[in-house]
Design a protein around this motif. Sequence first.
Motif, short mmCIF file in Angstrom:
data_model
loop_
_atom_site.label_atom_id
_atom_site.label_comp_id
_atom_site.label_asym_id
_atom_site.label_seq_id
_atom_site.Cartn_x
_atom_site.Cartn_y
_atom_site.Cartn_z
N UNK A 1 0.82 -1.20 0.00
CA UNK A 1 0.00 0.00 0.00
C UNK A 1 0.86 1.25 0.00
N UNK A 2 0.24 2.37 0.31
CA UNK A 2 0.92 3.66 0.31
C UNK A 2 0.70 4.36 1.65
N UNK A 3 1.63 5.25 1.97
CA UNK A 3 1.49 6.15 3.11
C UNK A 3 1.33 7.57 2.58
N UNK A 4 0.46 8.34 3.18
CA UNK A 4 0.22 9.71 2.76
C UNK A 4 0.80 10.67 3.80
N UNK A 5 1.46 11.72 3.31
CA UNK A 5 2.00 12.76 4.18
C UNK A 5 1.39 14.09 3.76
N UNK A 6 0.68 14.72 4.71
CA UNK A 6 0.06 16.02 4.47
C UNK A 6 0.85 17.08 5.21
N UNK A 7 1.37 18.08 4.50
CA UNK A 7 2.18 19.12 5.11
C UNK A 7 1.39 19.84 6.18
#
Length: 646
Positions: free
Chosen positions: A593-599
């Motif tokens: 899967x993926x990991x999301x990074x929100x500033x």
Amino acid sequence: MPTATGVRSAVHSAAGRRLGAAEPRQEGPADLRLVPPALAAWSAAALALGAPGGAAVAGVALCLLGAAVCLVPARGRAGARGGGRTAVAMTLVCAAAGGGVAAAHAADLHRGPLPAAARQYAHVTVEVAVTGDPRVVRPRVRGSEQTAGTVMLRAEALRVTTADGTVTATRSPVLVLVRGTESAAGPPAGWLDLLPTTRLRLRARLLPPQDGGAGGRDIAAVLRVSTGGPPTVTVGPTTPQRIAGELRSGLREASDGLPGDARALLPGLVVGDTSRIPADLDAAFRAADMLHLLAVSGANLAILLVLLIGPPGRAVRAERRGMAPRLGMSLRTTAVAGALLTLAFVVVCRPEPSVLRAAACGLITIVAIGTGRRRSLLPALAAAVLLLVLYDPWLARDFGFILSVLATGSLLTVAPRWSEALRCRGMPGRLAEALAAAAAAQAVCAPVVAVLAAHVSLVAIPCNMLAEFLVAPATVLGFAALVTAPLAPPLAEALARLAGWPTGAVAAIARAGASLPGAEIAWPGSWTGALLLAALTAAAVLVARRLVRHRWLCAACAVLLALAVLRPAPLIRPLTGWPPPGWRLAVCDVGQGDALALAAGEGAAVVVDAGPEPETVDRCLRALGVTVVPLLVLTHFFFPLFKSVS
């Protein structure tokens, strides 16, 4: 009439050698006569272990036939031609011996009741003798569940009782996996305290081995034990192993008060006890190609022998150094003391493959006591390889054994020449030796490490060079704490605190090197990739010999290497597009899967999911410049661990 001084000068000049005719440390050309037989036995053993029985027997017969053909025409002949035929015959005989012993060991794995019962996944009662230290297998995440703590240990099966009551005696190597209950917070109680030579009675389910066994050493079967209780001990450990266990336990207790990294690393650095090494520190040592420091190596024993006998080059001289001459020990007594020290080292550090490699390297130093010549060390290394492969042919396929031999050989052949070249160009002697040793070992071992780890470390040489100055004091003080722990615990704790300073510095070097953006680059983890890397390394060495004459070109190469390791974002972003400038949302590939990074401000990000392994998401966040995670959102259960963020 010529004076005595003039006569000595004339003799010295006529010798045609740099150190003269009478110098006991005079080095001549390297003696390579034992190298081809050792390599032949090693190669034949490695091939025979993976070949069918008929092919192995045919190979042994062909080697013996070739040896006979070489010897028969050589009768009555003298000179170089007859000597060459004899050398070829000896090499073929050693190849036949290595292949024959390996084929016999491989055939033993298929004998007895265990292999057939393992193919049927039978439940049996087995009496085993522990042959290695137990260790904990890192828990794995599967979906929303985490596997229970599992203890793995090597043993030798002695008696097998099947479900119908049949009892069979055997001597087969097995791998025991002890799985605790799902409700248990850690590994099963009592299993980590087992010592080698302890005999157990196990009720287990047999499984066939996979991938040729663990660690490059094959096994007849896997014993899976599911229990929530302690092991059933039928016979306790032998007295030497019990003493060794008390010494190792005393070192762990003496180092309990040290800071985290030093507390974990000191037992591993001294006796190879890696039970306290956390996953992130182990990953740092892997990235910096410093993993050899976590296993007992020839360097550990060599440091102790040098402390006893002094530098090998002075072993036969009146001004020899070390503790032995100060204690009034003769040369012969010193050699015996060195052999006893080597035996004690093997017992305390366990007769595992890495320890056997260390003992072989230590015996090389003992051989140097009687000769004081560097040229005696290479034949001793070849003899040690030959004897160890014939004693335990599984070493022929052990990556640790390969790396140990390659590293030792490079230190005996390549490093002295590189060190001399650096001295000729004005580099201080000690610095030249350290740099040459680190560079030679890395150049020779890097292709094998690439097969094992599928990466090439760009920080290995500076990290290992810096650590070299710290390993010796840490090892000496650590062994002093080990010996004094049963007699004077307060003194052992004081020695451990002293050893903790260089040990902590070694850990800091590994962490600092691994934290650099370009510390390692991916490389094909195959023998084809190894050959490619070896070719590139050889080409780089040839080019470097010409570049050293041009300082500006050397400086430019150093700057390019520094940029490749540091990877400053303003220079790398135009080439790779990563990390994107002014990013608001980034997607990190974490394998599953993926990991999301929100500033979320300067150096901060909200992270959604993280994947099952910490290294991938940690590397992505580090590249994005994220140092703080104020909020972590998990849409399904994983157990991430952020190392560089908080």
